[in-house]
Design a protein around this motif. Structure first.
Motif, short mmCIF file in Angstrom:
data_model
loop_
_atom_site.label_atom_id
_atom_site.label_comp_id
_atom_site.label_asym_id
_atom_site.label_seq_id
_atom_site.Cartn_x
_atom_site.Cartn_y
_atom_site.Cartn_z
N ALA A 269 0.84 -1.21 0.00
CA ALA A 269 0.00 0.00 0.00
C ALA A 269 0.87 1.26 0.00
O ALA A 269 0.59 2.23 -0.72
N CYS A 270 1.93 1.25 0.81
CA CYS A 270 2.87 2.38 0.84
C CYS A 270 3.51 2.59 -0.53
O CYS A 270 3.72 3.73 -0.96
N ALA A 271 3.80 1.47 -1.23
CA ALA A 271 4.40 1.56 -2.55
C ALA A 271 3.50 2.30 -3.52
O ALA A 271 3.94 3.18 -4.26
N HIS A 272 2.22 1.97 -3.51
CA HIS A 272 1.29 2.59 -4.44
C HIS A 272 1.02 4.06 -4.10
O HIS A 272 0.68 4.85 -4.98
N LEU A 273 1.17 4.40 -2.83
CA LEU A 273 0.98 5.80 -2.42
C LEU A 273 2.25 6.64 -2.59
O LEU A 273 2.20 7.86 -2.52
N GLY A 274 3.37 5.96 -2.78
CA GLY A 274 4.64 6.69 -2.84
C GLY A 274 5.06 7.21 -1.47
O GLY A 274 5.81 8.19 -1.37
N ALA A 275 4.56 6.56 -0.41
CA ALA A 275 4.82 7.01 0.97
C ALA A 275 6.13 6.42 1.47
O ALA A 275 6.15 5.43 2.21
N LEU A 276 7.25 7.01 1.05
CA LEU A 276 8.57 6.47 1.37
C LEU A 276 8.85 6.48 2.87
O LEU A 276 9.32 5.49 3.43
N ASP A 277 8.60 7.63 3.53
CA ASP A 277 8.92 7.72 4.96
C ASP A 277 8.12 6.71 5.76
O ASP A 277 8.65 6.07 6.68
N LEU A 278 6.85 6.57 5.44
CA LEU A 278 6.01 5.60 6.15
C LEU A 278 6.48 4.18 5.85
O LEU A 278 6.52 3.32 6.74
N GLY A 279 6.86 3.94 4.60
CA GLY A 279 7.39 2.63 4.23
C GLY A 279 8.65 2.29 4.99
O GLY A 279 8.85 1.15 5.43
N LYS A 280 9.52 3.28 5.16
CA LYS A 280 10.75 3.07 5.94
C LYS A 280 10.44 2.74 7.39
O LYS A 280 11.08 1.88 8.00
N GLU A 281 9.44 3.44 7.94
CA GLU A 281 9.04 3.17 9.33
C GLU A 281 8.55 1.74 9.49
O GLU A 281 8.87 1.06 10.46
N ILE A 282 7.75 1.29 8.53
CA ILE A 282 7.20 -0.07 8.60
C ILE A 282 8.32 -1.09 8.42
O ILE A 282 8.33 -2.14 9.08
N HIS A 283 9.29 -0.80 7.57
CA HIS A 283 10.46 -1.67 7.39
C HIS A 283 11.23 -1.77 8.72
O HIS A 283 11.59 -2.88 9.15
N LEU A 301 9.08 -5.02 -0.13
CA LEU A 301 10.02 -3.93 0.16
C LEU A 301 10.77 -3.49 -1.10
O LEU A 301 10.96 -2.29 -1.33
N ILE A 302 11.18 -4.45 -1.92
CA ILE A 302 11.87 -4.11 -3.18
C ILE A 302 10.97 -3.23 -4.03
O ILE A 302 11.39 -2.20 -4.56
N ASP A 303 9.72 -3.64 -4.15
CA ASP A 303 8.75 -2.90 -4.97
C ASP A 303 8.47 -1.52 -4.37
O ASP A 303 8.41 -0.52 -5.09
N MET A 304 8.33 -1.46 -3.04
CA MET A 304 8.02 -0.20 -2.37
C MET A 304 9.13 0.83 -2.56
O MET A 304 8.88 1.97 -2.96
N TYR A 305 10.38 0.42 -2.28
CA TYR A 305 11.49 1.36 -2.42
C TYR A 305 11.66 1.82 -3.87
O TYR A 305 11.93 3.00 -4.13
N LYS A 313 18.02 1.58 -2.20
CA LYS A 313 17.52 0.78 -1.08
C LYS A 313 16.86 -0.49 -1.60
O LYS A 313 16.96 -1.55 -0.98
N SER A 314 16.18 -0.38 -2.73
CA SER A 314 15.53 -1.53 -3.34
C SER A 314 16.56 -2.61 -3.68
O SER A 314 16.36 -3.80 -3.40
N LEU A 315 17.68 -2.17 -4.25
CA LEU A 315 18.75 -3.11 -4.60
C LEU A 315 19.40 -3.72 -3.36
O LEU A 315 19.74 -4.92 -3.36
N VAL A 316 19.56 -2.92 -2.31
CA VAL A 316 20.14 -3.43 -1.06
C VAL A 316 19.28 -4.56 -0.51
O VAL A 316 19.78 -5.62 -0.12
N VAL A 317 17.96 -4.34 -0.45
CA VAL A 317 17.04 -5.37 0.05
C VAL A 317 17.13 -6.62 -0.81
O VAL A 317 17.21 -7.73 -0.31
N PHE A 318 17.15 -6.41 -2.14
CA PHE A 318 17.20 -7.56 -3.06
C PHE A 318 18.43 -8.42 -2.82
O PHE A 318 18.34 -9.65 -2.71
#
Length: 551
Positions: A269-283, A301-305, A313-318
């Motif tokens: 959901a964060c990915a589709h909203l572009g909510a990076l800060d919130l996505g980081k918090e959830i991570h 996480l890959i998709d969200m970042y 960050k996406s590549l780091v997670v991958f």
């Protein structure tokens, strides 16, 4: 009674009480460790209690592990195991357990196709047709095999039904989209449990009936983690991502800890909203809570970042993922593609093949998208033509859409039109829309008119295509055609009913905006600032593009 025997009885009673008090999976693990230490894992009474507790936490893997280590399980332990398998939606394993209990070796030789019928006959022959757990497993087995009539017949003929039997039959109807039958059974249930509510909500969610799912969710007397996750997924699948985040926050407020499925859904959901800060918090929350970075959370996480613009960050997670499935590879290829790293996306695709991961249709959408972003026409053609012979993946309408987009952006509009007319399926509005976009880019009014004529039939009330054609005529000063199209729109009653919207993230809140929207609390300040910006642009010599004519 000897002191040793008395001590054993006391220990076993203590363990039984500990099992009943378990409120977390970790506590259950600790109790089972104590059972092994005290040699209580062979006690039928304790194992009965332990298996029942496992089913409550939906940890059937723990129950199976404990059961397989028992040397002489009695009929009560078998019943507990069958019940747990049924409650955790493993009908075939439940029937296998039943067959093991009655030592029906002949039935295990029946072909898989006739397994349900063979077991059904065996149940009737041995007098287990009134065994509620076994019959419930049979209902689920028929349901999973798509034999809804047979499943309902078994259910209707049951002399006794418990809440799990009702819930299983509701789930069978819900999975096939028959919500009328599912809801009727739900309303007839003498008693309901959380699973029965979840089954109906999930059924409505599958049919994208958000309103009914939401209404039922709000009426629930009690909610478990599955209830919350189902509702979050329902909102996400229907692109109501802000509502999904709101339910997630409410879940946490109610003291419910998310599981891996919840985390993957909310990260998406964060990915589709572009909510990076919130996505980081959830991570960060996922790491602090000790969640394993599995393929589901990992791919989310890959998709969200990537979608939020943080490709590094996406590549780091991958690369940190110990195991990578197809979803992980698809996510990173898509991320590289949308960020314009076409060569890297294609290199990642080649690397995926070397890792013996078989691509699917989604993979090729990303690969063709990468070629489109970089204008790699011949590479795109080669990949598109390789799908069927090399990978046994017949191109679907989405792949044709990618190719039309690729050819259109490259100015090869005749080739694009020829491809559309050669399609083995009927072109949809996305295909003609992609062709129209290429025509707008390269100012080809002839083919544009062909595309718009098709779009008028497919989506007669969509103003976007008319707008695009109006702007194309305006760019070449053909004002009579502009007037004619406007007159046609007025005559047909076509107007812009769904203005485009965008959103930004500030202080963990998502703010959504649409054209001419004044619903935001700070709209007065926003419009004042826009007027100021407009004035500054004019002072700087900005001249608006006159080709974009408002309707």
């Amino acid at each position: 009674m000897t002191p040793t025997y008395a001590k054993t009885i006391t220990n076993f009673n203590h363990l039984a009480q500990q099992i009943k008090k378990c409120s977390m999976v970790k506590e259950l693990e600790s109790v089972y460790a104590s059972m092994i230490k005290a040699n209580a894992n062979q006690d039928c009474f304790l194992m009965n209690q332990f298996i029942a507790a496992c089913s409550i936490f939906h940890r059937i893997d723990y129950a199976i592990l404990a059961f397989t280590h028992m040397q002489e399980p009695n009929v009560f332990v078998y019943n507990a195991m069958i019940r747990a398998l049924v409650q955790c939606y493993h009908p075939v394993q439940a029937l296998d357990c039943y067959l093991d209990m009655v030592q029906a070796q002949a039935c295990s030789l029946v072909s898989e196709l006739g397994f349900g019928e063979a077991v059904h006959g065996h149940i009737w022959k041995h007098g287990f047709d009134s065994h509620v757990f076994v019959q419930t497993a049979l209902v689920d087995l028929y349901g999973n095999a798509g034999k809804i009539v047979e499943a309902r017949r078994v259910f209707d003929e049951m002399s006794e039904r418990d809440v799990f039997a009702w819930t299983t039959m509701i789930s069978v109807h819900a999975r096939t989209g028959d919500m009328s039958s599912a809801r009727q059974l739900f309303d007839e249930m003498p008693e309901r449990n959380t699973a029965s509510w979840n089954a109906v909500i999930d059924g409505y969610s599958r049919l994208r009936n958000v309103e009914s799912a939401e209404l039922l969710f709000n009426q629930m007397p009690n909610r478990d983690i599955i209830s919350w996750t189902t509702m979050i997924a329902c909102y996400s699948q229907n692109k109501q991502y802000r509502e999904a985040l709101a339910v997630f926050n409410e879940m946490q407020t109610n003291g419910i800890s998310p599981d891996e499925v919840t985390m993957a859904t909310i990260i998406s959901a964060c990915a589709h909203l572009g909510a990076l800060d919130l996505g980081k918090e959830i991570h960060l929350y996922a790491m602090e809570m000790g969640f394993d970075l599995d393929v589901y959370i990992g791919s989310a996480l890959i998709d969200m970042y990537a979608k939020c613009g943080s490709l590094d960050k996406s590549l780091v997670v991958f690369f940190k993922l110990r195991k990578k499935n197809l979803f992980c590879w698809n996510s990173i290829i898509e991320g590289l593609a949308v960020h314009g790293y076409a060569e890297e996306a294609l290199a990642m695709f080649s690397r995926m093949q070397r890792e013996k991961i078989k691509p699917n249709g989604v993979t090729f959408i990303s690969v063709l998208g990468a070629c489109t972003h970089a204008g790699l026409v011949e590479e795109g053609r080669k990949r598109f033509l390789s799908m069927s012979p090399d990978f046994s993946i017949p191109p679907e309408i989405e792949h044709y859409g990618c190719m039309v987009d690729l050819l259109g952006k490259a100015g090869l509009l005749e080739d694009a039109l020829e491809l559309v007319r050669s399609m083995r399926m009927e072109p949809n509005s996305v295909i003609w829309g992609a062709l129209l976009g290429g025509c707008k880019l390269h100012r080809n009014l002839k083919i544009a008119q062909v595309a718009v004529n098709e779009l008028k039939v497919l989506e007669p009330n969509n103003s976007g295509y008319y707008t695009l054609l109006v702007n194309m005529y305006a760019e070449v000063n053909r004002w009579s055609e502009v007037a004619n199209i406007r007159a046609t729109m007025k005559e047909l009653g076509v107007e812009k009913t769904s203005p485009g919207s965008s959103w930004i993230e500030m202080d963990r809140k998502i703010h959504q905006f649409a054209a001419s929207d004044k619903s935001h609390l700070a709209s007065d300040e926003i419009y004042t600032l826009l007027v100021e910006l407009d004035g500054q642009l004019k002072l700087s010599g900005y001249v608006p593009e006159l080709g974009s004519v408002p309707l």
